[in-house]
Design a protein around this motif. Structure first.
Motif, PDB file in Angstrom:
ATOM      1  N   SER A  75       0.823  -1.209   0.000  1.00  0.00           N
ATOM      2  CA  SER A  75       0.000   0.000   0.000  1.00  0.00           C
ATOM      3  C   SER A  75       0.859   1.263   0.000  1.00  0.00           C
ATOM      4  CB  SER A  75      -0.963   0.008   1.185  1.00  0.00           C
ATOM      5  OG  SER A  75      -0.262  -0.032   2.400  1.00  0.00           O
ATOM      6  N   MET A  76       2.012   1.221   0.636  1.00  0.00           N
ATOM      7  CA  MET A  76       2.895   2.392   0.634  1.00  0.00           C
ATOM      8  C   MET A  76       3.367   2.691  -0.787  1.00  0.00           C
ATOM      9  SD  MET A  76       6.348   3.095   0.512  1.00  0.00           S
ATOM     10  CE  MET A  76       7.361   4.481   0.898  1.00  0.00           C
ATOM     11  N   ILE A  77       3.699   1.640  -1.526  1.00  0.00           N
ATOM     12  CA  ILE A  77       4.174   1.819  -2.901  1.00  0.00           C
ATOM     13  C   ILE A  77       3.029   2.263  -3.804  1.00  0.00           C
ATOM     14  CG2 ILE A  77       5.150   0.624  -4.901  1.00  0.00           C
ATOM     15  CD1 ILE A  77       6.644  -1.159  -2.763  1.00  0.00           C
ATOM     16  N   ARG A  78       1.880   1.661  -3.634  1.00  0.00           N
ATOM     17  CA  ARG A  78       0.737   1.985  -4.498  1.00  0.00           C
ATOM     18  C   ARG A  78       0.156   3.363  -4.233  1.00  0.00           C
ATOM     19  NH1 ARG A  78      -2.097  -3.930  -4.817  1.00  0.00           N
ATOM     20  NH2 ARG A  78      -0.896  -4.599  -6.627  1.00  0.00           N
ATOM     21  N   THR A  79       0.432   3.949  -3.096  1.00  0.00           N
ATOM     22  CA  THR A  79      -0.116   5.281  -2.794  1.00  0.00           C
ATOM     23  C   THR A  79       0.868   6.408  -3.068  1.00  0.00           C
ATOM     24  OG1 THR A  79       0.499   5.060  -0.458  1.00  0.00           O
ATOM     25  CG2 THR A  79      -1.749   4.413  -1.067  1.00  0.00           C
ATOM     26  N   GLN A  80       1.970   6.089  -3.746  1.00  0.00           N
ATOM     27  CA  GLN A  80       2.909   7.142  -4.145  1.00  0.00           C
ATOM     28  C   GLN A  80       2.242   8.044  -5.178  1.00  0.00           C
ATOM     29  OE1 GLN A  80       6.075   7.633  -2.738  1.00  0.00           O
ATOM     30  NE2 GLN A  80       5.022   6.209  -1.397  1.00  0.00           N
ATOM     31  N   PRO A  81       2.628   9.298  -5.219  1.00  0.00           N
ATOM     32  CA  PRO A  81       2.076  10.161  -6.264  1.00  0.00           C
ATOM     33  C   PRO A  81       2.510   9.624  -7.629  1.00  0.00           C
ATOM     34  CG  PRO A  81       3.868  11.259  -5.101  1.00  0.00           C
ATOM     35  CD  PRO A  81       3.603   9.977  -4.376  1.00  0.00           C
ATOM     36  N   PRO A  82       1.761   9.919  -8.662  1.00  0.00           N
ATOM     37  CA  PRO A  82       2.146   9.440  -9.995  1.00  0.00           C
ATOM     38  C   PRO A  82       3.554   9.921 -10.351  1.00  0.00           C
ATOM     39  CG  PRO A  82      -0.057  10.383 -10.036  1.00  0.00           C
ATOM     40  CD  PRO A  82       0.517  10.687  -8.686  1.00  0.00           C
ATOM     41  N   LEU A  83       4.399   8.986 -10.724  1.00  0.00           N
ATOM     42  CA  LEU A  83       5.774   9.315 -11.098  1.00  0.00           C
ATOM     43  C   LEU A  83       6.006   8.977 -12.563  1.00  0.00           C
ATOM     44  CD1 LEU A  83       7.723   7.879  -8.010  1.00  0.00           C
ATOM     45  CD2 LEU A  83       6.996  10.234  -8.393  1.00  0.00           C
ATOM     46  N   THR A  84       6.890   9.711 -13.187  1.00  0.00           N
ATOM     47  CA  THR A  84       7.274   9.414 -14.564  1.00  0.00           C
ATOM     48  C   THR A  84       8.266   8.250 -14.555  1.00  0.00           C
ATOM     49  OG1 THR A  84       9.181  10.896 -14.508  1.00  0.00           O
ATOM     50  CG2 THR A  84       7.046  11.854 -15.177  1.00  0.00           C
ATOM     51  N   ARG A  85       8.527   7.692 -15.728  1.00  0.00           N
ATOM     52  CA  ARG A  85       9.527   6.620 -15.836  1.00  0.00           C
ATOM     53  C   ARG A  85      10.882   7.099 -15.317  1.00  0.00           C
ATOM     54  NH1 ARG A  85      10.360   1.910 -17.946  1.00  0.00           N
ATOM     55  NH2 ARG A  85       8.267   1.791 -18.785  1.00  0.00           N
ATOM     56  N   LYS A  86      11.260   8.325 -15.661  1.00  0.00           N
ATOM     57  CA  LYS A  86      12.542   8.868 -15.209  1.00  0.00           C
ATOM     58  C   LYS A  86      12.579   8.960 -13.676  1.00  0.00           C
ATOM     59  CE  LYS A  86      15.598  12.820 -15.930  1.00  0.00           C
ATOM     60  NZ  LYS A  86      15.796  14.081 -16.644  1.00  0.00           N
ATOM     61  N   GLN A  87      11.478   9.404 -13.049  1.00  0.00           N
ATOM     62  CA  GLN A  87      11.425   9.517 -11.585  1.00  0.00           C
ATOM     63  C   GLN A  87      11.473   8.139 -10.926  1.00  0.00           C
ATOM     64  OE1 GLN A  87       7.805  11.853 -11.674  1.00  0.00           O
ATOM     65  NE2 GLN A  87       8.872  13.615 -10.779  1.00  0.00           N
TER      66      GLN A  87
END
Length: 123
Positions: A75-87
């Motif tokens: 859940s911690m990983i899935r609730t990250q803000p949307p990141l780009t491939r580079k991020q």
């Protein structure tokens, strides 16, 4: 004029400071006068909430389970803000290089692909 007043004030403060006295024969520099040895060691325990969720049994899920869940919850990983491939690539690289995450550099691209497939913006 103001600078000279400040300088005089600073010098007066420094003149009032006392240095530590030299240690005596029965006292070492590392031991202050109020030194007392540790009498008891106590430990603390933190109860984290249980998170049994995984990324599933697909190839990507198994990769994320193996490489990420040792330190992070799903859940911690899935609730990250949307990141780009580079991020995501920078984040995954940081996890491996700075925090010794358990995967090889050659797995970075596959991990990023799996994270991009799981990312909230891509659902």
């Amino acid at each position: 004029m103001r600078r000279s007043t400040s300088a005089v004030f600073a010098l007066a403060l420094l003149a009032g400071c006392h240095s530590q006295p030299e240690p005596t024969d029965t006292q070492t520099a590392a031991e202050p006068e109020s030194f007392s040895p540790l009498q008891q060691i106590t430990s603390s325990k933190i109860d984290l909430p249980a998170d049994e969720e995984t990324f599933g049994e697909s190839a990507q899920g198994q990769l994320l389970n193996r490489t990420c869940l040792a330190c992070h919850s799903t859940s911690m990983i899935r609730t990250q803000p949307p990141l780009t491939r580079k991020q995501w690539t920078a984040t995954v690289t940081k996890m491996r290089e700075a925090y010794a995450a358990p995967f090889e550099a050659s797995e970075t691209e596959a991990i990023v692909d799996a994270l991009m497939a799981t990312a909230p913006a891509n659902k």
